[in-house]
Structure formats: structure tokens, C-alpha cells
Motif scaffolding. Structure first.
Motif, PDB file in Angstrom:
ATOM      1  N   ASN A  66      26.350  25.508  55.643  1.00  0.00           N
ATOM      2  CA  ASN A  66      25.623  24.452  54.889  1.00  0.00           C
ATOM      3  C   ASN A  66      26.360  24.497  53.474  1.00  0.00           C
ATOM      4  O   ASN A  66      25.725  24.024  52.491  1.00  0.00           O
ATOM      5  N   ALA A  67      27.631  24.932  53.258  1.00  0.00           N
ATOM      6  CA  ALA A  67      28.180  24.876  52.118  1.00  0.00           C
ATOM      7  C   ALA A  67      28.306  23.246  51.627  1.00  0.00           C
ATOM      8  O   ALA A  67      28.653  22.552  52.325  1.00  0.00           O
ATOM      9  N   PRO A  68      27.983  23.194  50.373  1.00  0.00           N
ATOM     10  CA  PRO A  68      27.943  21.613  49.936  1.00  0.00           C
ATOM     11  C   PRO A  68      29.098  20.938  49.777  1.00  0.00           C
ATOM     12  O   PRO A  68      30.391  21.672  49.528  1.00  0.00           O
ATOM     13  N   LYS A  69      29.443  19.749  49.962  1.00  0.00           N
ATOM     14  CA  LYS A  69      30.750  19.125  49.915  1.00  0.00           C
ATOM     15  C   LYS A  69      30.778  19.193  48.240  1.00  0.00           C
ATOM     16  O   LYS A  69      30.024  19.231  47.426  1.00  0.00           O
ATOM     17  N   GLY A  70      32.082  19.020  47.780  1.00  0.00           N
ATOM     18  CA  GLY A  70      32.593  18.686  46.538  1.00  0.00           C
ATOM     19  C   GLY A  70      33.668  19.669  45.785  1.00  0.00           C
ATOM     20  O   GLY A  70      34.626  19.747  46.815  1.00  0.00           O
ATOM     21  N   MET A  71      33.941  19.633  44.734  1.00  0.00           N
ATOM     22  CA  MET A  71      35.069  20.219  44.207  1.00  0.00           C
ATOM     23  C   MET A  71      34.924  21.912  44.235  1.00  0.00           C
ATOM     24  O   MET A  71      33.992  22.390  43.889  1.00  0.00           O
ATOM     25  N   TYR A  72      36.022  22.393  44.744  1.00  0.00           N
ATOM     26  CA  TYR A  72      36.218  23.985  44.686  1.00  0.00           C
ATOM     27  C   TYR A  72      37.505  24.585  44.129  1.00  0.00           C
ATOM     28  O   TYR A  72      38.257  23.989  43.885  1.00  0.00           O
ATOM     29  N   ARG A  73      37.188  25.740  43.790  1.00  0.00           N
ATOM     30  CA  ARG A  73      38.429  26.712  43.079  1.00  0.00           C
ATOM     31  C   ARG A  73      38.790  27.861  43.749  1.00  0.00           C
ATOM     32  O   ARG A  73      37.848  28.638  44.095  1.00  0.00           O
ATOM     33  N   LEU A  74      40.028  28.108  43.797  1.00  0.00           N
ATOM     34  CA  LEU A  74      40.453  29.269  44.349  1.00  0.00           C
ATOM     35  C   LEU A  74      41.169  29.933  43.183  1.00  0.00           C
ATOM     36  O   LEU A  74      42.145  29.513  42.823  1.00  0.00           O
ATOM     37  N   LEU A  75      40.847  31.139  42.980  1.00  0.00           N
ATOM     38  CA  LEU A  75      41.055  31.889  41.713  1.00  0.00           C
ATOM     39  C   LEU A  75      41.848  33.068  42.108  1.00  0.00           C
ATOM     40  O   LEU A  75      41.198  33.940  42.840  1.00  0.00           O
ATOM     41  N   TYR A  76      43.111  33.324  41.756  1.00  0.00           N
ATOM     42  CA  TYR A  76      43.909  34.295  42.274  1.00  0.00           C
ATOM     43  C   TYR A  76      44.496  35.058  41.178  1.00  0.00           C
ATOM     44  O   TYR A  76      45.009  36.172  41.360  1.00  0.00           O
ATOM     45  N   SER A  77      44.179  34.802  40.142  1.00  0.00           N
ATOM     46  CA  SER A  77      44.900  35.495  38.651  1.00  0.00           C
ATOM     47  C   SER A  77      44.028  35.190  37.516  1.00  0.00           C
ATOM     48  O   SER A  77      43.952  33.771  37.569  1.00  0.00           O
ATOM     49  N   GLN A  78      43.590  35.996  36.754  1.00  0.00           N
ATOM     50  CA  GLN A  78      42.905  35.489  35.709  1.00  0.00           C
ATOM     51  C   GLN A  78      43.762  35.220  34.561  1.00  0.00           C
ATOM     52  O   GLN A  78      43.349  34.494  33.637  1.00  0.00           O
ATOM     53  N   GLN A  79      45.107  35.330  34.582  1.00  0.00           N
ATOM     54  CA  GLN A  79      46.084  34.927  33.568  1.00  0.00           C
ATOM     55  C   GLN A  79      46.897  33.739  34.090  1.00  0.00           C
ATOM     56  O   GLN A  79      46.990  33.252  35.420  1.00  0.00           O
ATOM     57  N   ASN A  80      47.424  32.948  33.208  1.00  0.00           N
ATOM     58  CA  ASN A  80      48.333  32.040  33.425  1.00  0.00           C
ATOM     59  C   ASN A  80      47.878  30.941  34.106  1.00  0.00           C
ATOM     60  O   ASN A  80      48.668  30.261  35.159  1.00  0.00           O
ATOM     61  N   ASN A  81      46.518  30.544  34.107  1.00  0.00           N
ATOM     62  CA  ASN A  81      46.010  29.286  34.926  1.00  0.00           C
ATOM     63  C   ASN A  81      46.216  29.772  36.343  1.00  0.00           C
ATOM     64  O   ASN A  81      46.795  28.714  37.161  1.00  0.00           O
ATOM     65  N   GLY A  82      45.884  30.848  36.990  1.00  0.00           N
ATOM     66  CA  GLY A  82      46.228  31.121  38.327  1.00  0.00           C
ATOM     67  C   GLY A  82      44.580  30.853  39.208  1.00  0.00           C
ATOM     68  O   GLY A  82      44.274  31.624  39.658  1.00  0.00           O
ATOM     69  N   PHE A  83      44.811  29.453  39.409  1.00  0.00           N
ATOM     70  CA  PHE A  83      43.876  29.015  40.201  1.00  0.00           C
ATOM     71  C   PHE A  83      44.361  27.536  40.811  1.00  0.00           C
ATOM     72  O   PHE A  83      45.406  26.849  40.120  1.00  0.00           O
ATOM     73  N   ILE A  84      43.803  27.137  42.042  1.00  0.00           N
ATOM     74  CA  ILE A  84      43.992  25.924  42.689  1.00  0.00           C
ATOM     75  C   ILE A  84      42.515  25.025  42.708  1.00  0.00           C
ATOM     76  O   ILE A  84      41.656  25.867  43.309  1.00  0.00           O
ATOM     77  N   ASP A  85      42.430  23.824  42.418  1.00  0.00           N
ATOM     78  CA  ASP A  85      41.155  23.195  42.946  1.00  0.00           C
ATOM     79  C   ASP A  85      41.474  22.288  44.302  1.00  0.00           C
ATOM     80  O   ASP A  85      42.542  21.722  44.332  1.00  0.00           O
TER      81      ASP A  85
END
Length: 448
Positions: A66-85
Motif C-alpha cells: 500500500n505504498a502511495p503513488k508519488g515522487m520518491y527519492r533514493l539517497l546514497y550520499s549526504q554530499q554532492n547531491n547524492g540522490f535520484i528522484d
């Protein structure tokens, strides 16, 4: 009865299969990233979902039932914008990217919706950039032939931009991405604009034309917060701080007119804007937001924890009274606030074990020792008093304080000291009036 059981089993099996959706990723090259966190982006917040280890550059995270639909983020590093939406619409997503350059290398291996939305973003950004570049070139040239060519080029690009927008809106009709695509559309006039001021006026006037602040999909994402942040901070600039703050206030007022009576959204925008202003150490705008908007929210919507965190971030901002502390001098307890030795003070945190300090601090002493209007409070962060005693006997014109436990010293921690030397210039009331980085900056402040 048997038929009912069979139908129930089929429905249950289908539900189970459907619920086992996941996001899989490959970091290429793998490098040394060891974990990834999945967040749901909701309003201005990141809601934690799960975390997973990265093994040989690969990871897989199963979405909760039942995870809601929408925008999600994968964060793999706290530095240098280490994420994917990415967009989640109850279907699994597989992707691949270079962790050092995620935005320009992201490839969706599955999920047609994410592929289409990514293509839209690439094409739309390219056409927006071209329209803006043509417009800028037009402002910068006086040659009539060139200006005529730029007008024609603008008209062609304008047509392509609008056609592509319609194409993607039709292509994604009924999909989650359609909400983001429609609201990402930027208004451009059909013809080239003659002056920079007209261009800026048009940008501001039409900035929110296609943004629906009541769209539930947008409300359950960071889209609106990012849009508002861009409007406040990037469309309003001045070198004069007083003018700059006035522009900020006007932009904020416009934003909250658009928000209307959605108090929950207003609260989220308020916290987001205050965090941004805390990064700029702009206490004037933080106070403005608190006094004019936050204090008027219902009690149940107020977030005192967030406000305290914001206030903590700016407690050392220029214009704030320096945090008070006490120390002993000649067997007498003295507080910083009680010092009455000069018109201005230099509070410097340093250490005898810091080579950079041993270069700058003697220069600071030579520069200030004969200045009657300036007094230095030198806070030495040490593990013991051995070297401190040596310099204490040398810097006799100063108030020298021994701060034991070095980086763990409570006063050093109160002042958020992470490097030495760190300078604060205070007025006679101990209000922070400057935070120079180096000795030469200290010298420049007093000689300007």
C-alpha cells in the motif's frame, strides 16, 4: 463454495504479486557507496521508507504494501547531491546511473512513465535554455540584421517548445507524470521581448500561471516547495541588502496569496523558506516570516522543534548578540557581556597546536596591542595549560581564556567552532557585526 474459494485465492495471489514492487539500481562505476535510503517526497518533507545496503554497486528495495503513488527519492550520499528522484505508480522501477554525476547519467531500464518524464525534462529544459539564450543575445546586440535573425529564431523555437509541451501532455494524460509536466510549463511571450526589465516583469508575472496549488499530486511531492524556493530566491536579486530584503518580502507575500487558505501548505512553505534564510543567516526575513505568518497559524500546525532548530542555526548570525559565557580572571569570575574595555571586540577561537593560528595570532596581537578602541578576547582551545601559559605571558594586552577539552569544550561547541582560528567582531554591546575568515580580513574591517 469451491468457486468462491478459488476466486478468493486468485484475488489474494494477484494482490500479493502486485504488492511486491521494488526499485532496483546499479551504480556504474560502483565505487565505495555502501548504503541507500528510500524516501517518499511529501510536501516539503522527506518521509523515510526503508534503507538497504549497496553490494558491488547494486541494490534492491521492496516497496511496502500500500505504498502511495508519488515522487520518491533514493539517497546514497549526504554530499554532492547524492540522490535520484523518480515516480512510483505501483510498478517496479529499475535504473542505472553514475553516482558522481547522477542527473546527467540516469537511465531508466524499466518504467515507461519515468522514461517519458525524463525525456520531457531533457527536451523542455533544452528549449527553455534556447529561448532564454536567444533573448539574452537580443539584449546584447545592437546590430539590426542580427536582431532580426534572433527574432526569427525565437519564433521557431517558441513554436517547437509549445508543440512539444502539448505532445507530452497528451502522451501522459491520466498518468502521474502529467501533473508535473503541466505544472513545469513556463510561459513565454510569442515574440521576443525588447528590454531586460520587460523580460523580468514577464517572468515574475507569469511564473505561477500553470501551477495548481490545489493539485493533490503536487501537494504530495516537493514540486511546489522547489517552485516557491526558486521564485523567492532566484527571481529577486539586488546588491543592496535593504532592497534585497524588500524584494524577498514582496515575493513571499505573492506566494502566500497563491496558497490562499491552505494552512498546512502555508506551514510547509514557511518552514522551507526559514531554513533557506537560515543558510543565508538572514535573521530579518526569518523574523518577518515568524511575526507575519507563522505566529498566525493555529496551534496544532505550529512546529516549535523546527523553529528552535532554525533559531539555533542563526544564533551566531551577524546582528545577533554573541552567546554569553563566563571565565575566571585573577580569581574573579567575569562574563563576556560584562566586559567594558573598548568600543569593539575581537573574539577569536584558536589553539597552540594549530600551525595556521601560530602564523596569524602573533600578527593579530601586533596589530591590536596599541589600539585603545579594540580589545581582543582570545579563547585558546587546549588539552592542558602548558603552551597556553607561554602565550598568556606574551599577549598581555588581551583577555586570554583557557578552554580545556579542546574541540569538546562547551563554549567552543556553543560557538560551533569547527576550525581555528575563527573570528567574531563584536560591538560594545557584544552584538556580532562581522565574521572575518582570516587575519587580513580582520585588518581590512578596521581599516575600511
Amino acid at each position: 463454495m469451491m468457486l468462491k474459494k478459488l476466486l478468493f485465492a486468485v484475488v489474494l495471489f494477484s494482490y500479493t504479486i502486485q504488492s511486491q514492487t521494488y526499485v532496483k539500481g546499479t551504480l556504474d562505476p560502483a565505487q565505495n557507496y555502501s548504503w541507500v535510503v528510500l524516501y517518499q517526497l511529501k510536501g516539503a518533507k522527506q518521509l523515510y521508507i526503508k534503507n538497504e545496503t549497496i553490494s558491488n554497486g547494486k541494490f534492491s528495495i521492496e516497496f511496502p504494501q500500500n505504498a502511495p503513488k508519488g515522487m520518491y527519492r533514493l539517497l546514497y550520499s549526504q554530499q554532492n547531491n547524492g540522490f535520484i528522484d523518480f515516480i512510483y505508480n505501483n510498478k517496479s522501477v529499475e535504473l542505472k546511473f553514475n553516482p558522481k554525476n547522477p542527473l546527467n547519467t540516469l537511465t531508466f531500464l524499466t518504467s515507461e512513465e519515468n522514461k517519458i518524464y525524463q525525456n520531457y525534462q531533457i527536451e523542455s529544459t533544452k528549449n527553455k535554455h534556447k529561448l532564454d539564450s536567444i533573448q539574452l543575445s537580443f539584449f546584447n546586440t545592437k546590430d539590426e540584421v542580427q536582431r532580426e535573425n534572433l527574432k526569427n529564431s525565437y519564433a521557431k523555437t517558441y513554436k517547437i517548445y509549445n508543440e512539444k509541451q502539448k505532445y507530452y501532455e497528451i502522451l501522459t494524460k491520466g498518468k502521474l507524470s502529467n501533473h508535473f509536466i503541466k505544472s513545469s510549463f513556463k510561459y513565454y511571450v510569442p515574440h521576443i521581448i525588447q528590454t531586460p526589465q520587460e523580460y523580468l516583469n514577464s517572468e515574475k508575472q507569469h511564473y505561477f500561471d500553470y501551477v495548481d496549488f490545489k493539485d493533490k499530486v503536487l501537494l504530495n511531492s516537493v514540486f511546489l516547495s522547489e517552485k516557491v524556493t526558486d521564485y523567492v530566491f532566484y527571481l529577486n536579486g539586488s546588491d543592496d541588502m535593504e532592497v534585497q530584503n524588500k524584494l524577498y518580502k514582496n515575493a513571499i507575500n505573492e506566494v502566500f496569496k497563491k496558497v490562499g487558505d491552505n494552512l498546512l501548505l502555508k506551514k510547509e512553505f514557511l518552514i522551507t523558506l526559514m531554513y533557506n534564510f537560515s543558510q543565508l543567516e538572514n535573521t530579518v526575513l526569518i523574523d518577518y516570516l515568524i511575526n507575519n505568518f507563522y505566529n498566525k497559524l493555529p496551534v496544532e500546525l505550529k512546529d516549535e522543534t523546527a523553529i528552535n532548530q532554525i533559531q539555533e542555526k542563526v544564533k551566531l548570525a551577524i546582528g545577533k548578540i554573541a552567546p554569553d559565557f563566563s571565565f575566571e580572571k585573577n580569581e574573579k569570575k567575569i562574563t563576556l557581556s560584562e566586559l567594558n574595555k573598548a568600543e569593539k571586540y575581537i573574539l577569536v577561537f584558536w589553539s597552540t597546536g594549530c600551525s595556521h593560528c601560530l602564523n596569524e595570532i602573533p600578527k593579530l596581537y601586533d596589530y591590536t596591542k596599541n589600539k585603545t578602541t579594540v580589545h581582543v578576547v582570545a579563547f585558546a582551545m587546549e588539552n592542558d595549560d602548558t603552551d597556553f601559559n607561554k602565550y598568556n605571558s606574551m599577549f598581555t594586552a588581551w583577555t586570554n581564556i583557557l578552554g580545556l577539552k579542546k574541540w569538546q569544550n562547551p563554549i567552543a561547541r556553543e560557538y560551533q567552532i569547527t576550525s581555528t582560528p575563527t573570528y567574531f567582531i563584536l560591538d560594545k554591546d557584544k552584538k556580532i557585526i562581522a565574521k572575518p575568515e582570516y587575519f587580513e580580513d580582520v585588518k581590512a574591517f578596521f581599516e575600511k
